[in-house]
Design a protein around this motif. Structure first.
Motif, PDB file in Angstrom:
ATOM      1  N   ASN A   1       1.148  -0.730  -0.015  1.00 48.49           N
ATOM      2  CA  ASN A   1       0.067  -0.343  -0.140  1.00 48.49           C
ATOM      3  C   ASN A   1       0.850   1.231  -0.202  1.00 48.49           C
ATOM      4  N   PRO A   2      -0.068   1.967  -0.518  1.00 49.50           N
ATOM      5  CA  PRO A   2       0.980   3.791  -0.081  1.00 49.50           C
ATOM      6  C   PRO A   2       1.918   3.799   1.388  1.00 49.50           C
ATOM      7  N   ILE A   3       1.109   3.639   1.929  1.00 50.45           N
ATOM      8  CA  ILE A   3       1.750   3.884   3.621  1.00 50.45           C
ATOM      9  C   ILE A   3       3.664   3.210   3.600  1.00 50.45           C
ATOM     10  N   GLU A   4       2.770   1.550   3.268  1.00 53.65           N
ATOM     11  CA  GLU A   4       4.423   0.755   3.210  1.00 53.65           C
ATOM     12  C   GLU A   4       5.345   1.505   2.309  1.00 53.65           C
ATOM     13  N   THR A   5       4.745   1.720   0.948  1.00 49.76           N
ATOM     14  CA  THR A   5       5.956   2.378   0.270  1.00 49.76           C
ATOM     15  C   THR A   5       6.929   3.215   1.049  1.00 49.76           C
ATOM     16  N   ILE A   6       6.299   4.516   1.231  1.00 52.91           N
ATOM     17  CA  ILE A   6       6.947   6.039   1.787  1.00 52.91           C
ATOM     18  C   ILE A   6       7.546   4.742   2.796  1.00 52.91           C
ATOM     19  N   VAL A   7       7.067   4.812   4.454  1.00 50.12           N
ATOM     20  CA  VAL A   7       8.114   3.969   4.874  1.00 50.12           C
ATOM     21  C   VAL A   7       9.494   3.187   4.498  1.00 50.12           C
ATOM     22  N   LEU A   8       9.142   2.284   3.574  1.00 52.73           N
ATOM     23  CA  LEU A   8      10.470   1.418   2.908  1.00 52.73           C
ATOM     24  C   LEU A   8      11.206   2.914   2.228  1.00 52.73           C
ATOM     25  N   ARG A   9      10.812   3.873   2.097  1.00 53.78           N
ATOM     26  CA  ARG A   9      11.363   3.949   0.915  1.00 53.78           C
ATOM     27  C   ARG A   9      12.339   5.298   1.077  1.00 53.78           C
ATOM     28  N   THR A  10      11.639   5.818   2.147  1.00 54.07           N
ATOM     29  CA  THR A  10      12.524   6.782   4.008  1.00 54.07           C
ATOM     30  C   THR A  10      13.361   6.422   4.087  1.00 54.07           C
ATOM     31  N   LEU A  11      13.279   4.725   4.559  1.00 52.29           N
ATOM     32  CA  LEU A  11      14.218   3.691   5.515  1.00 52.29           C
ATOM     33  C   LEU A  11      15.352   3.572   4.191  1.00 52.29           C
ATOM     34  N   THR A  12      15.356   3.644   2.972  1.00 52.59           N
ATOM     35  CA  THR A  12      16.554   3.170   2.139  1.00 52.59           C
ATOM     36  C   THR A  12      16.857   4.858   1.726  1.00 52.59           C
ATOM     37  N   LEU A  13      16.412   5.779   1.973  1.00 48.09           N
ATOM     38  CA  LEU A  13      17.280   6.786   1.387  1.00 48.09           C
ATOM     39  C   LEU A  13      18.145   7.481   2.237  1.00 48.09           C
ATOM     40  N   THR A  14      17.763   6.670   3.329  1.00 42.58           N
ATOM     41  CA  THR A  14      18.614   7.244   4.794  1.00 42.58           C
ATOM     42  C   THR A  14      20.190   7.951   4.730  1.00 42.58           C
TER      43      THR A  14
ATOM     44  N   ARG B   1       5.878  -5.537   9.705  1.00 40.40           N
ATOM     45  CA  ARG B   1       6.920  -5.678  10.624  1.00 40.40           C
ATOM     46  C   ARG B   1       7.787  -6.013   9.772  1.00 40.40           C
ATOM     47  N   GLU B   2       7.996  -6.971   8.617  1.00 39.82           N
ATOM     48  CA  GLU B   2       8.967  -7.132   7.442  1.00 39.82           C
ATOM     49  C   GLU B   2       9.440  -6.104   6.854  1.00 39.82           C
ATOM     50  N   VAL B   3       8.700  -5.231   6.656  1.00 40.62           N
ATOM     51  CA  VAL B   3       9.141  -3.903   5.857  1.00 40.62           C
ATOM     52  C   VAL B   3       9.638  -3.290   6.775  1.00 40.62           C
ATOM     53  N   LEU B   4       9.921  -2.866   7.696  1.00 37.10           N
ATOM     54  CA  LEU B   4      11.046  -1.782   8.637  1.00 37.10           C
ATOM     55  C   LEU B   4      11.717  -2.879   8.879  1.00 37.10           C
ATOM     56  N   VAL B   5      11.521  -4.778   8.559  1.00 36.86           N
ATOM     57  CA  VAL B   5      12.829  -5.434   8.915  1.00 36.86           C
ATOM     58  C   VAL B   5      13.678  -5.294   8.031  1.00 36.86           C
ATOM     59  N   ARG B   6      13.762  -5.400   6.638  1.00 38.23           N
ATOM     60  CA  ARG B   6      13.752  -4.935   5.345  1.00 38.23           C
ATOM     61  C   ARG B   6      14.922  -3.564   4.710  1.00 38.23           C
ATOM     62  N   GLY B   7      13.835  -2.748   5.414  1.00 35.02           N
ATOM     63  CA  GLY B   7      14.505  -1.123   5.691  1.00 35.02           C
ATOM     64  C   GLY B   7      15.177  -0.804   6.262  1.00 35.02           C
ATOM     65  N   GLN B   8      15.615  -1.887   7.108  1.00 35.08           N
ATOM     66  CA  GLN B   8      17.074  -1.313   8.063  1.00 35.08           C
ATOM     67  C   GLN B   8      18.308  -2.584   7.666  1.00 35.08           C
ATOM     68  N   CYS B   9      17.753  -3.765   6.514  1.00 35.35           N
ATOM     69  CA  CYS B   9      19.162  -4.274   5.620  1.00 35.35           C
ATOM     70  C   CYS B   9      19.538  -3.405   5.020  1.00 35.35           C
ATOM     71  N   ILE B  10      18.620  -2.543   4.565  1.00 33.87           N
ATOM     72  CA  ILE B  10      18.568  -1.780   3.292  1.00 33.87           C
ATOM     73  C   ILE B  10      19.185  -0.917   3.210  1.00 33.87           C
ATOM     74  N   ILE B  11      19.306   0.000   4.910  1.00 38.68           N
ATOM     75  CA  ILE B  11      20.400   0.874   5.131  1.00 38.68           C
ATOM     76  C   ILE B  11      21.571   0.039   4.961  1.00 38.68           C
ATOM     77  N   GLY B  12      21.659  -0.917   6.217  1.00 37.65           N
ATOM     78  CA  GLY B  12      23.216  -1.507   6.074  1.00 37.65           C
ATOM     79  C   GLY B  12      23.235  -1.712   5.215  1.00 37.65           C
ATOM     80  N   LEU B  13      23.178  -2.510   3.775  1.00 35.74           N
ATOM     81  CA  LEU B  13      23.741  -2.397   2.538  1.00 35.74           C
ATOM     82  C   LEU B  13      24.194  -1.411   2.023  1.00 35.74           C
ATOM     83  N   TRP B  14      23.976   0.215   2.891  1.00 32.04           N
ATOM     84  CA  TRP B  14      24.441   1.821   2.113  1.00 32.04           C
ATOM     85  C   TRP B  14      25.502   1.255   2.661  1.00 32.04           C
TER      86      TRP B  14
END
Length: 426
Positions: free
Chosen positions: A5-18, A122-135
């Motif tokens: 949904n759009p909310i998960e998109t906002i959350v995941l992209r915000t994490l990805t762009l940390t 919660r899986e969205v936040l978990v993967r988002g943190q791992c993407i920050i880790g990749l950066w």
């Protein structure tokens, strides 16, 4: 990981762009904006109910623990206003401090509300943190080599500092910093200073341990450990052990054999207790001596804050931090400790306003961690917050703690019985 949904998109992209946000010195702005934006969305979907599109409907009513967080943070604002009135700080400073509350303390209620109400897995936040880790791992080579090839500590300070904040370091971009005690480099990654980066590393590691994909889990764990070790923080070293093992040991309290083992261990202290106590005392002394100057400054700040709270402003505090002297290396009185800072700035009312939801949330996560694996991550988060509160002012760091705060809301929703498949179906 595909947002549903759009909310998960906002959350995941915000994490990805940390890291890109950090590169522009924008993280301190992004956190509060995200909190108030999604907080408003949460209230709207609660109000409209079935009129909202299926994939964005509220997942249920607001859990009790979230109401407690909201009440506590509202009382924090009341304590702020009364403290400013008591000390005659004026309307201008009161408005400025109220804006500070909206960018700090308010986030401790808004993000749990968002996690509890909006359909975020919660899986969205978990993967988002791992993407920050990749950066983090990609950028690590240039960060680690920077002090050895003559690159400067600070790259620049963003013009966004004009929006106001605790200090320019919140809007600055660094390669590394020099430790004034040992004159060796320390790294803070996307945090404003190294000890905070270490505990962000602990949180990243806690999230990564829940990722079902071995590749992403390995990336998140590696990045979290790198942040902990490169920051050279004592709190980080304690956190990586206690906050990962502690929650996973909780199920043992429901096992009879575990209690028998503890009884045997306690009985053995009659023989080995003296030696164990001496070893523990030596460890504590070595731990404090590892950064003796930092320990001394923090202890002095706490003592001054406690004395002035008791003598000057018992109930509602001084309203704001005060400049420190040379004895505390000019660190503000009311900083470097959430609890002593609250007593100094907002008095006993402010302390209780945080203590009640904090203890309640911790108890809920401990109970759930003992019953199921679901509670391990939230309990680890609360343990990390506890460590953080004894060395930092947690409210001014909420802008980077938002994924963990949101996870607490998601966990509250899960404990209220909202099934995961309900998020997919609306």
């Amino acid at each position: 990981m595909t947002p549903q949904n759009p909310i998960e998109t906002i959350v995941l992209r915000t994490l990805t762009l940390t890291w890109p946000f950090y590169a522009f010195g924008a993280l301190y702005v992004v956190g509060p904006v995200l909190a108030w934006l999604l907080g408003a969305v949460a209230l709207v979907v609660l109000y409209l109910g079935p009129a909202v599109r299926d994939d964005m409907r509220a997942t249920g009513s607001i859990p009790l623990i979230v109401w407690i967080w909201i009440a506590g943070m509202v009382m924090m604002l009341v304590a702020l206003w009364v403290g400013h009135l008591d000390w005659g700080l004026g309307l201008k400073k009161t408005i400025k401090s109220s804006i500070g509350w909206a960018k700090g303390w308010a986030l401790l209620a808004l993000f749990p509300l968002i996690g509890a109400v909006l359909p975020i897995r919660r899986e969205v936040l978990v993967r988002g943190q791992c993407i920050i880790g990749l950066w983090t791992l990609i950028l690590a080579p240039i960060l680690l080599i920077a002090p050895h090839i003559g690159l400067p500590e600070r790259i620049f300070t963003s013009p966004l500092k004009t929006v106001g904040g605790p200090g320019p370091e919140y809007f600055s971009v660094y390669f590394f910093t020099w430790d004034p005690a040992t004159w060796t480099p320390r790294w803070q990654f996307y945090a404003p200073w190294s000890p905070f980066a270490a505990l962000l590393g602990v949180i990243m590691l806690l999230f990564a341990l829940e990722d079902r994909c071995v590749k992403w889990r390995s990336i998140g764990v590696a990045a979290g450990l790198l942040m902990i070790l490169a920051s050279k923080s004592r709190m980080g070293l304690v956190g990586v052990v206690a906050c990962t093992i502690g929650p996973r040991m909780m199920p043992l309290i429901l096992r009879g054999w575990a209690w028998q083992a503890v009884s045997g261990l306690v009985a053995s202290l009659a023989v080995f207790g003296t030696a164990a106590l001496a070893t523990a005392s030596d460890f504590v002394a070595a731990f404090k001596g590892a950064r003796a100057d930092s320990t001394r400054v923090r202890a002095t700040l706490q003592r001054i804050a406690s004395e002035r709270w008791q003598n000057d402003a018992f109930w509602f505090g001084h309203g704001t931090v005060h400049p420190g002297s040379h004895a505390v290396e000019y660190m503000p009185i009311g900083s470097h400790h959430t609890w002593f800072g609250l007593l100094f700035v907002k008095g006993l009312v402010g302390l209780v306003s945080l203590l009640i939801p904090f203890v309640w949330q911790t108890a809920l996560t401990m109970i759930d961690a003992a019953r199921s694996k679901r509670g391990a991550l939230p309990m680890g988060i609360m343990m990390t917050f506890t460590l953080l509160s004894f060395g930092e002012n947690i409210e001014i760091e909420a802008y980077l703690l938002w994924p963990a705060l949101m996870m607490l809301g998601i966990h509250a929703r899960e404990m209220d019985g909202v099934p995961r498949n309900a998020l997919a179906t609306g």
